[in-house]
Design a protein around this motif. Sequence first.
Motif, PDB file in Angstrom:
ATOM      1  N   ILE A  12      43.640  29.484  33.157  1.00  0.00           N
ATOM      2  CA  ILE A  12      44.970  30.106  33.122  1.00  0.00           C
ATOM      3  C   ILE A  12      44.931  31.337  34.007  1.00  0.00           C
ATOM      4  O   ILE A  12      44.097  32.237  33.807  1.00  0.00           O
ATOM      5  CB  ILE A  12      45.352  30.476  31.664  1.00  0.00           C
ATOM      6  CG1 ILE A  12      45.512  29.187  30.844  1.00  0.00           C
ATOM      7  CG2 ILE A  12      46.625  31.318  31.636  1.00  0.00           C
ATOM      8  CD1 ILE A  12      45.752  29.416  29.367  1.00  0.00           C
ATOM      9  N   GLY A  13      45.820  31.377  34.998  1.00  0.00           N
ATOM     10  CA  GLY A  13      45.817  32.465  35.985  1.00  0.00           C
ATOM     11  C   GLY A  13      45.188  31.960  37.261  1.00  0.00           C
ATOM     12  O   GLY A  13      43.984  31.700  37.310  1.00  0.00           O
ATOM     13  N   LEU A  14      46.023  31.787  38.279  1.00  0.00           N
ATOM     14  CA  LEU A  14      45.523  31.219  39.538  1.00  0.00           C
ATOM     15  C   LEU A  14      45.784  32.173  40.690  1.00  0.00           C
ATOM     16  O   LEU A  14      46.291  31.794  41.753  1.00  0.00           O
ATOM     17  CB  LEU A  14      46.168  29.856  39.799  1.00  0.00           C
ATOM     18  CG  LEU A  14      45.956  28.817  38.693  1.00  0.00           C
ATOM     19  CD1 LEU A  14      46.758  27.552  38.968  1.00  0.00           C
ATOM     20  CD2 LEU A  14      44.464  28.486  38.536  1.00  0.00           C
ATOM     21  N   MET A  17      41.192  35.058  42.213  1.00  0.00           N
ATOM     22  CA  MET A  17      39.980  34.788  41.426  1.00  0.00           C
ATOM     23  C   MET A  17      40.111  33.496  40.613  1.00  0.00           C
ATOM     24  O   MET A  17      39.191  32.677  40.589  1.00  0.00           O
ATOM     25  CB  MET A  17      39.695  35.991  40.507  1.00  0.00           C
ATOM     26  CG  MET A  17      38.390  35.904  39.785  1.00  0.00           C
ATOM     27  SD  MET A  17      36.975  35.546  40.855  1.00  0.00           S
ATOM     28  CE  MET A  17      36.549  37.173  41.465  1.00  0.00           C
ATOM     29  N   GLY A  18      41.263  33.312  39.951  1.00  0.00           N
ATOM     30  CA  GLY A  18      41.455  32.112  39.139  1.00  0.00           C
ATOM     31  C   GLY A  18      41.339  30.842  39.982  1.00  0.00           C
ATOM     32  O   GLY A  18      40.776  29.830  39.525  1.00  0.00           O
ATOM     33  N   GLN A  19      41.839  30.887  41.202  1.00  0.00           N
ATOM     34  CA  GLN A  19      41.733  29.713  42.086  1.00  0.00           C
ATOM     35  C   GLN A  19      40.269  29.393  42.379  1.00  0.00           C
ATOM     36  O   GLN A  19      39.855  28.231  42.383  1.00  0.00           O
ATOM     37  CB  GLN A  19      42.455  29.986  43.406  1.00  0.00           C
ATOM     38  CG  GLN A  19      43.928  30.236  43.226  1.00  0.00           C
ATOM     39  CD  GLN A  19      44.791  29.390  44.144  1.00  0.00           C
ATOM     40  OE1 GLN A  19      44.290  28.549  44.869  1.00  0.00           O
ATOM     41  NE2 GLN A  19      46.087  29.618  44.091  1.00  0.00           N
ATOM     42  N   LEU A  95      38.167  36.514  31.519  1.00  0.00           N
ATOM     43  CA  LEU A  95      37.516  37.144  32.671  1.00  0.00           C
ATOM     44  C   LEU A  95      38.425  38.161  33.359  1.00  0.00           C
ATOM     45  O   LEU A  95      38.168  38.579  34.483  1.00  0.00           O
ATOM     46  CB  LEU A  95      37.055  36.073  33.666  1.00  0.00           C
ATOM     47  CG  LEU A  95      36.022  35.085  33.118  1.00  0.00           C
ATOM     48  CD1 LEU A  95      35.626  34.061  34.176  1.00  0.00           C
ATOM     49  CD2 LEU A  95      34.788  35.821  32.614  1.00  0.00           C
ATOM     50  N   THR A  96      39.492  38.540  32.660  1.00  0.00           N
ATOM     51  CA  THR A  96      40.420  39.548  33.177  1.00  0.00           C
ATOM     52  C   THR A  96      39.772  40.927  33.086  1.00  0.00           C
ATOM     53  O   THR A  96      39.078  41.221  32.120  1.00  0.00           O
ATOM     54  CB  THR A  96      41.696  39.521  32.300  1.00  0.00           C
ATOM     55  OG1 THR A  96      42.215  38.199  32.331  1.00  0.00           O
ATOM     56  CG2 THR A  96      42.725  40.528  32.754  1.00  0.00           C
ATOM     57  N   ASN A  97      40.016  41.791  34.072  1.00  0.00           N
ATOM     58  CA  ASN A  97      39.452  43.143  34.001  1.00  0.00           C
ATOM     59  C   ASN A  97      40.198  43.981  32.968  1.00  0.00           C
ATOM     60  O   ASN A  97      41.432  44.003  32.963  1.00  0.00           O
ATOM     61  CB  ASN A  97      39.525  43.809  35.386  1.00  0.00           C
ATOM     62  CG  ASN A  97      38.772  45.122  35.406  1.00  0.00           C
ATOM     63  OD1 ASN A  97      39.283  46.156  34.983  1.00  0.00           O
ATOM     64  ND2 ASN A  97      37.546  45.067  35.848  1.00  0.00           N
TER      65      ASN A  97
HETATM   66  N1  FVH Z   1      39.742  39.505  43.269  1.00  0.00           N
HETATM   67  C1  FVH Z   1      38.634  40.210  43.083  1.00  0.00           C
HETATM   68  O1  FVH Z   1      37.843  40.408  43.994  1.00  0.00           O
HETATM   69  C2  FVH Z   1      38.308  40.852  41.733  1.00  0.00           C
HETATM   70  C3  FVH Z   1      36.848  40.668  41.389  1.00  0.00           C
HETATM   71  C4  FVH Z   1      36.481  41.199  40.037  1.00  0.00           C
HETATM   72  C5  FVH Z   1      37.451  40.725  38.958  1.00  0.00           C
HETATM   73  N2  FVH Z   1      38.822  40.970  39.346  1.00  0.00           N
HETATM   74  C6  FVH Z   1      39.785  40.828  38.246  1.00  0.00           C
HETATM   75  O2  FVH Z   1      40.213  39.463  38.062  1.00  0.00           O
HETATM   76  C7  FVH Z   1      41.562  39.457  37.568  1.00  0.00           C
HETATM   77  C8  FVH Z   1      42.441  38.597  38.470  1.00  0.00           C
HETATM   78  O3  FVH Z   1      42.265  39.056  39.785  1.00  0.00           O
HETATM   79  P1  FVH Z   1      42.867  38.261  41.030  1.00  0.00           P
HETATM   80  O4  FVH Z   1      42.070  38.654  42.221  1.00  0.00           O
HETATM   81  O5  FVH Z   1      42.963  36.821  40.735  1.00  0.00           O
HETATM   82  O6  FVH Z   1      44.313  38.929  41.124  1.00  0.00           O
HETATM   83  P2  FVH Z   1      45.629  38.383  41.827  1.00  0.00           P
HETATM   84  O7  FVH Z   1      45.303  37.527  43.003  1.00  0.00           O
HETATM   85  O8  FVH Z   1      46.478  39.569  42.049  1.00  0.00           O
HETATM   86  O9  FVH Z   1      46.288  37.443  40.725  1.00  0.00           O
HETATM   87  C9  FVH Z   1      46.793  37.966  39.518  1.00  0.00           C
HETATM   88  C10 FVH Z   1      47.046  36.833  38.559  1.00  0.00           C
HETATM   89  O10 FVH Z   1      47.606  37.363  37.343  1.00  0.00           O
HETATM   90  C11 FVH Z   1      48.884  36.713  37.118  1.00  0.00           C
HETATM   91  N3  FVH Z   1      49.766  37.636  36.433  1.00  0.00           N
HETATM   92  C12 FVH Z   1      49.975  38.938  36.689  1.00  0.00           C
HETATM   93  N4  FVH Z   1      50.852  39.460  35.805  1.00  0.00           N
HETATM   94  C13 FVH Z   1      51.199  38.456  34.983  1.00  0.00           C
HETATM   95  C14 FVH Z   1      52.067  38.357  33.858  1.00  0.00           C
HETATM   96  N5  FVH Z   1      52.729  39.425  33.405  1.00  0.00           N
HETATM   97  N6  FVH Z   1      52.186  37.162  33.242  1.00  0.00           N
HETATM   98  C15 FVH Z   1      51.514  36.075  33.688  1.00  0.00           C
HETATM   99  N7  FVH Z   1      50.662  36.100  34.739  1.00  0.00           N
HETATM  100  C16 FVH Z   1      50.516  37.280  35.378  1.00  0.00           C
HETATM  101  C17 FVH Z   1      49.366  36.342  38.496  1.00  0.00           C
HETATM  102  O11 FVH Z   1      50.381  35.359  38.381  1.00  0.00           O
HETATM  103  P3  FVH Z   1      51.408  35.111  39.602  1.00  0.00           P
HETATM  104  O12 FVH Z   1      51.773  36.478  40.152  1.00  0.00           O
HETATM  105  O13 FVH Z   1      50.666  34.286  40.605  1.00  0.00           O
HETATM  106  O14 FVH Z   1      52.553  34.419  39.001  1.00  0.00           O
HETATM  107  C18 FVH Z   1      48.065  35.818  39.109  1.00  0.00           C
HETATM  108  O15 FVH Z   1      47.764  34.542  38.627  1.00  0.00           O
HETATM  109  C19 FVH Z   1      42.033  40.915  37.514  1.00  0.00           C
HETATM  110  O16 FVH Z   1      41.871  41.417  36.221  1.00  0.00           O
HETATM  111  C20 FVH Z   1      41.069  41.607  38.476  1.00  0.00           C
HETATM  112  O17 FVH Z   1      40.896  42.979  38.188  1.00  0.00           O
HETATM  113  C21 FVH Z   1      39.204  40.326  40.599  1.00  0.00           C
END
Ligand code: FVH
Length: 271
Positions: A12-14, A17-19, A95-97
């Motif tokens: 859940i969360g793509l 990082m999720g991808q 795995l969320t920060n």
């Molecule tokens: N990317 C990295 O290098 C770092 C490495 C260490 C760990 N962090 C943490 O991992 C978490 C996710 O990081 P991420 O890189 O995947 O972040 P984004 O690409 O910005 O994607 C964010 C995802 O969260 C979803 N999201 C945000 N707010 C909401 C919400 N209110 N309800 C549902 N989903 C939400 C977002 O969805 P969308 O914008 O695509 O619809 C993305 O799936 C994070 O804790 C890092 O600190 C990464």
Amino acid sequence: MVNTGPTPVTVIGLGAMGQALATAFLDAGHPTTVWNRTAAKADPLVAKGAVRAETVAEAVAAAPLIVVCVLDYAAVHALLGPAADELPGRVLVNLTNGTAQEARASAQWAAELGAEYVDGGIMAIPPTIGTPDSVILYSGSQQAFDTHSKALDLLGTSKFLGTDAALASLHDLALLGAMYGMFAGAYNAIAMVGTEKVAATEFTDELLVPWLNSMVAVLPMLAEEVDSGAEVSEGRRLVERVALTNIIDTAKAQGVAANFVNPLQAIKDNT
Ligand code: FVH
């Protein structure tokens, strides 16, 4: 017949990082269900064989192992709260920060719902997921971690820190803090020499990186001193009062702030 194939996993969360996490599971042949708020981000994974869930509840119901990686813990709870009925008996790996306190509260929340909870801290960037260079810290339910360690090991080098769910976040943030301290010092150094038109790249390659590498070698000795309770340590001796004052004075005279050394000055003032 008992299914002995790879465990079904839900991600859940793509975001970036999720991808990467979902791709590692898919590449290893795990039946992988995915969900993201912006549904289109699932498209490349669906093309690789992932199943797109229409709702979070459907995603949770699809697998015994649920990996969640979104922006923050507020998002985790906003997403999973409405799917709470599907959580009992499943393992939630978050795995969320977040803070150590948020991790502990989430473990309590999951326990009340009848789910096993493992918190995680990813010490890696998306391109290194699936390689040994990606270190992932875990803490929380030892049984849940042990049950799914084979799947979790696909993401990188797993390190289980203990049954207190807060430990992974605590270590993650401590390590990030050390990194940010280094970045702050490096930016300050580059700014200082930059006032005399020295190129950042030349300074970094020729002097900054070799210097920091040689200082990293001192860290194990400092750690031994902390553990032994030594009153005046080599580390404190290395922080020279005169040099600290000179850094601040020179930076100020060159028009650069050197606030990042203030905590070191406080350490020195107490010895
Ligand atoms: N990317 C990295 O290098 C770092 C490495 C260490 C760990 N962090 C943490 O991992 C978490 C996710 O990081 P991420 O890189 O995947 O972040 P984004 O690409 O910005 O994607 C964010 C995802 O969260 C979803 N999201 C945000 N707010 C909401 C919400 N209110 N309800 C549902 N989903 C939400 C977002 O969805 P969308 O914008 O695509 O619809 C993305 O799936 C994070 O804790 C890092 O600190 C990464």
